[in-house]
Design a protein around this motif. Structure first.
Motif, mmCIF file in Angstrom:
data_model
loop_
_atom_site.group_PDB
_atom_site.id
_atom_site.type_symbol
_atom_site.label_atom_id
_atom_site.label_comp_id
_atom_site.label_asym_id
_atom_site.label_seq_id
_atom_site.Cartn_x
_atom_site.Cartn_y
_atom_site.Cartn_z
ATOM 1 N N ALA A 57 5.877 5.673 -13.270
ATOM 2 C CA ALA A 57 4.962 4.536 -13.124
ATOM 3 C C ALA A 57 3.572 4.884 -13.656
ATOM 4 O O ALA A 57 2.936 4.070 -14.352
ATOM 5 N N GLN A 58 3.086 6.081 -13.345
ATOM 6 C CA GLN A 58 1.773 6.482 -13.844
ATOM 7 C C GLN A 58 1.742 6.531 -15.366
ATOM 8 O O GLN A 58 0.747 6.115 -15.992
ATOM 9 N N ILE A 59 2.829 7.015 -15.962
ATOM 10 C CA ILE A 59 2.895 7.063 -17.423
ATOM 11 C C ILE A 59 2.911 5.661 -18.010
ATOM 12 O O ILE A 59 2.217 5.368 -18.995
ATOM 13 N N MET A 60 3.681 4.762 -17.406
ATOM 14 C CA MET A 60 3.785 3.403 -17.940
ATOM 15 C C MET A 60 2.478 2.630 -17.798
ATOM 16 O O MET A 60 2.163 1.776 -18.629
ATOM 17 N N PHE A 61 1.720 2.888 -16.745
ATOM 18 C CA PHE A 61 0.419 2.233 -16.626
ATOM 19 C C PHE A 61 -0.498 2.618 -17.789
ATOM 20 O O PHE A 61 -1.359 1.832 -18.187
ATOM 21 N N LYS A 62 -0.294 3.822 -18.346
ATOM 22 C CA LYS A 62 -1.106 4.250 -19.485
ATOM 23 C C LYS A 62 -0.524 3.763 -20.807
ATOM 24 O O LYS A 62 -1.247 3.306 -21.688
ATOM 25 N N GLN A 63 0.790 3.866 -20.950
ATOM 26 C CA GLN A 63 1.430 3.559 -22.224
ATOM 27 C C GLN A 63 1.696 2.067 -22.403
ATOM 28 O O GLN A 63 1.577 1.547 -23.520
ATOM 29 N N GLN A 64 2.091 1.387 -21.336
ATOM 30 C CA GLN A 64 2.433 -0.040 -21.404
ATOM 31 C C GLN A 64 1.784 -0.775 -20.228
ATOM 32 O O GLN A 64 2.487 -1.240 -19.319
ATOM 33 N N PRO A 65 0.466 -0.890 -20.224
ATOM 34 C CA PRO A 65 -0.203 -1.547 -19.091
ATOM 35 C C PRO A 65 0.206 -3.001 -18.910
ATOM 36 O O PRO A 65 0.206 -3.501 -17.781
ATOM 37 N N MET A 66 0.589 -3.672 -19.997
ATOM 38 C CA MET A 66 1.018 -5.071 -19.877
ATOM 39 C C MET A 66 2.298 -5.172 -19.044
ATOM 40 O O MET A 66 2.452 -6.077 -18.218
ATOM 41 N N LYS A 67 3.226 -4.243 -19.255
ATOM 42 C CA LYS A 67 4.475 -4.255 -18.499
ATOM 43 C C LYS A 67 4.209 -4.094 -17.008
ATOM 44 O O LYS A 67 4.743 -4.833 -16.172
ATOM 45 N N MET A 68 3.355 -3.140 -16.653
ATOM 46 C CA MET A 68 3.100 -2.871 -15.246
ATOM 47 C C MET A 68 2.252 -3.963 -14.606
ATOM 48 O O MET A 68 2.439 -4.291 -13.425
ATOM 49 N N ALA A 69 1.326 -4.551 -15.358
ATOM 50 C CA ALA A 69 0.563 -5.676 -14.822
ATOM 51 C C ALA A 69 1.481 -6.864 -14.556
ATOM 52 O O ALA A 69 1.347 -7.554 -13.539
ATOM 53 N N SER A 70 2.441 -7.088 -15.445
ATOM 54 C CA SER A 70 3.394 -8.180 -15.245
ATOM 55 C C SER A 70 4.324 -7.884 -14.072
ATOM 56 O O SER A 70 4.720 -8.791 -13.331
ATOM 57 N N ALA A 71 4.668 -6.605 -13.881
ATOM 58 C CA ALA A 71 5.520 -6.229 -12.755
ATOM 59 C C ALA A 71 4.862 -6.548 -11.428
ATOM 60 O O ALA A 71 5.548 -6.783 -10.427
ATOM 61 N N ALA A 100 2.490 -9.045 -11.240
ATOM 62 C CA ALA A 100 1.861 -10.366 -11.410
ATOM 63 C C ALA A 100 0.341 -10.243 -11.272
ATOM 64 O O ALA A 100 -0.319 -11.084 -10.673
ATOM 65 N N LEU A 101 -0.199 -9.163 -11.835
ATOM 66 C CA LEU A 101 -1.639 -8.897 -11.813
ATOM 67 C C LEU A 101 -2.253 -9.633 -12.998
ATOM 68 O O LEU A 101 -2.365 -9.089 -14.093
ATOM 69 N N THR A 155 6.880 -18.409 -16.402
ATOM 70 C CA THR A 155 6.965 -17.253 -17.287
ATOM 71 C C THR A 155 5.601 -16.672 -17.613
ATOM 72 O O THR A 155 5.507 -15.685 -18.332
ATOM 73 N N ASP A 156 4.528 -17.287 -17.113
ATOM 74 C CA ASP A 156 3.191 -16.765 -17.358
ATOM 75 C C ASP A 156 2.365 -16.871 -16.078
ATOM 76 O O ASP A 156 2.897 -17.117 -15.003
ATOM 77 N N CYS A 157 1.053 -16.711 -16.210
ATOM 78 C CA CYS A 157 0.183 -16.623 -15.036
ATOM 79 C C CYS A 157 -0.306 -17.971 -14.513
ATOM 80 O O CYS A 157 -1.102 -18.000 -13.560
ATOM 81 N N ASP A 158 0.119 -19.047 -15.090
ATOM 82 C CA ASP A 158 -0.364 -20.363 -14.666
ATOM 83 C C ASP A 158 0.035 -20.639 -13.219
ATOM 84 O O ASP A 158 1.215 -20.705 -12.884
ATOM 85 N N GLY A 199 -5.694 -6.949 -16.112
ATOM 86 C CA GLY A 199 -4.738 -7.995 -15.811
ATOM 87 C C GLY A 199 -4.015 -8.492 -17.040
ATOM 88 O O GLY A 199 -4.380 -8.184 -18.184
ATOM 89 N N VAL A 200 -2.974 -9.286 -16.818
ATOM 90 C CA VAL A 200 -2.120 -9.789 -17.893
ATOM 91 C C VAL A 200 -2.926 -10.589 -18.908
ATOM 92 O O VAL A 200 -2.818 -10.371 -20.126
#
Length: 518
Positions: free
Chosen positions: A268-282, A284-285, A307-310, A336-337
């Motif tokens: 999880a720590q690695i993914m927050f750095k490499q793919q922050p969009m994925k983890m923010a979506s996980a 719903a940030l 499917t989005d933040c609306d 955030g996303v």
């Protein structure tokens, strides 16, 4: 639906279907190897006989699972050339290396020694025969590593450079070439998580099947009378045959759970750095936050499947936990996303050319609903194994003559219900991993984002009807295979282990010959 959507559905369906067999093969090959080791080095005839029986019992199911796994796995590699030819062209010089190693080094090791193991019973020396199943376990684990290394390049490309003349990614000797791909930090983080997930699948499978038989024999002994010869035979089967297997399966689940937690935290720590969009979506940030909360329950505005933040509303949250998971500090600021989407549009462009050369608008947000809930299903479904482990330990407590078994029907059926849950948790984890990476098929490395490819740019230029035809064909064939696999596994599981007949004068065991009938 156009060819891109159909190709994604086809690859998703066939991959999730194939991955039903993969973790059971990886985990069960190891557990069967351990069981046979216990049989070979057992100090008394009773234990040796019991573990030999259980080795062959679960080995027969390993063979069924392995065979269908091969048939469905071959389809995966062909799809790179059929539906994803542009992806194969772009990254084939890199992606093909770990796949070749998987086939040449791992798969042949696994399959050759499985054949020796199947046909070597009674023909090979006992300890040499034992080494063959350990070779199978090693091969299946190596196979997993090479596949994860290939997938990790799609998540975090390293060891490659973009050739501007050919427009292809190529291995870069200055970065370590294939060694850089195989030692990708993303692969090193994902491998223990995936393998321990396979151990959890196999442990739950082992526990569930053995628990079902333990309860059946326990109740049968009570019906016949524990003092009768047949009742005593049923009692010994429950206590000395299936109970140790239940507890062995629980031990496998406990070890798997510990590795899953530790590796999941690191990943999880690695993914927050490499793919922050994925983890923010996980999570719903949607907006950038300091001390971000962990979402227990979040719903989308007027559309529950948003499917989005609306209109996203966080109903239940645990303060600061997401920031802690990301950085091990409670006051970290996480993007955030929506902010990340705006940043990526500025960095990579608000439009891109698709496979047909059309300029289309790009949204860098993955499907929020699928990403959010697949992440929670991955964790939630695994909780069934925790309940099963605690319950099994309680009903089988005690040692020696005081060792307990149970006749609880509730426990019996909960054990059976718990068998598919780790399978589903594994599948949910892969859905999260792949959907959360969208719209990238090769996600850009934050430190060197040159090697990257969008999903819409990797698909083949087929007409939609052609992909639909193959999708329908695969779905029908896989449906038939699913029925056959289930019936064969069910038959093997329900058959149980033939009970030993004991000579009352010599007290020796008469062990029936067991065979692999698949």
């Amino acid at each position: 639906m156009d060819a891109l959507d159909l190709a994604r559905w086809q690859f998703g369906i066939t991959t999730v279907y194939h991955f039903v067999f993969v973790p059971l093969t990886i985990g069960l090959s190891l557990l069967v190897a351990i069981m046979q080791t216990r049989a070979v080095f057992a100090k008394d005839a009773v234990r040796k006989d019991a573990w030999t029986r259980m080795t062959k019992f679960f080995g027969s199911m390993l063979i069924v699972n392995f065979g269908i796994g091969i048939a469905t796995g071959i389809v995966q590699e062909f799809q790179f050339g059929m539906n994803w030819s542009e992806y194969a062209r772009f990254v084939g010089d890199v992606f093909g290396a770990p796949l070749a190693l998987e086939g040449l080094a791992a798969f042949f090791l696994e399959s050759v020694f499985l054949g020796l193991w199947i046909f070597g019973w009674g023909r090979l020396p006992e300890k040499i025969h034992l080494l063959t199943i350990w070779a199978v376990a090693l091969g299946s684990t190596l196979s997993a590593y090479f596949i994860i290394a290939a997938n990790s390049f799609m998540q975090h490309p390293v060891g490659a450079v973009l050739n501007p003349e050919t427009g292809r990614a190529e291995l870069d000797p200055s970065q370590g070439s294939i060694l850089a791909v195989l030692s990708n930090v993303t692969a090193l983080a994902a491998f223990p998580h995936v393998v321990s997930g396979a151990w959890l699948v196999a442990g739950a499978f082992l526990t569930g099947v053995a628990a079902w038989h333990m309860v059946r024999h326990h109740n049968r002994a009570r019906e016949l009378g524990i003092d009768t010869e047949e009742g005593q035979e049923q009692h010994l089967a429950a206590r000395d045959l299936y109970r140790p297997t239940v507890r062995f399966g629980v031990l496998a689940m406990v070890v798997a759970a510990l590795v899953l937690v530790v590796s999941g935290d690191f990943q999880a720590q690695i993914m927050f750095k490499q793919q922050p969009m994925k983890m923010a979506s996980a999570e719903a940030l949607c907006e950038t936050e300091t001390g971000a909360s962990f979402s227990i329950l979040t719903v989308g505005g007027p559309d529950a499947f948003s499917t989005d933040c609306d209109g996203v509303t966080h109903l239940i949250e645990v303060p600061y936990i997401t920031s802690f998971l990301a950085t091990h500090t409670f006051d970290a600021t996480l993007q955030g996303v929506d902010d990340l989407n705006a940043q990526y549009k500025e960095q990579f462009g608000a439009t891109a050319l698709d496979i047909h050369g059309n300029e289309v608008a790009v949204d860098y947000r993955p499907n929020l609903f699928v990403t959010y809930w697949s992440f929670r299903l991955m964790m939630g479904l695994a909780a069934f194994s925790g309940v099963l482990a605690l319950w099994a330990l309680w009903v089988t407590r005690g040692r020696g003559e005081a060792a307990r078994t149970t006749g609880s029907k509730a426990f019996q059926w909960f054990a059976v219900l718990s068998i598919p849950m780790p399978f589903l948790a594994n599948s949910a984890g892969w859905v999260f991993t792949e959907i959360g990476r969208q719209p990238w098929v090769v996600h850009p490395n934050p430190d060197d984002p040159v090697v990257r490819l969008m999903t819409m740019q990797g698909v083949s230029a087929h007409p939609g009807w052609m992909v639909l035809t193959s999708l329908v064909a695969f779905t029908l064939v896989y449906g038939v295979l699913a029925v056959l696999w289930f019936q064969m596994m069910r038959k093997a599981a329900l058959q149980g282990v033939p009970l030993a007949q004991r000579d009352l004068e010599t007290d020796e065991l008469d062990t029936p010959t067991l065979s692999f009938d698949y």
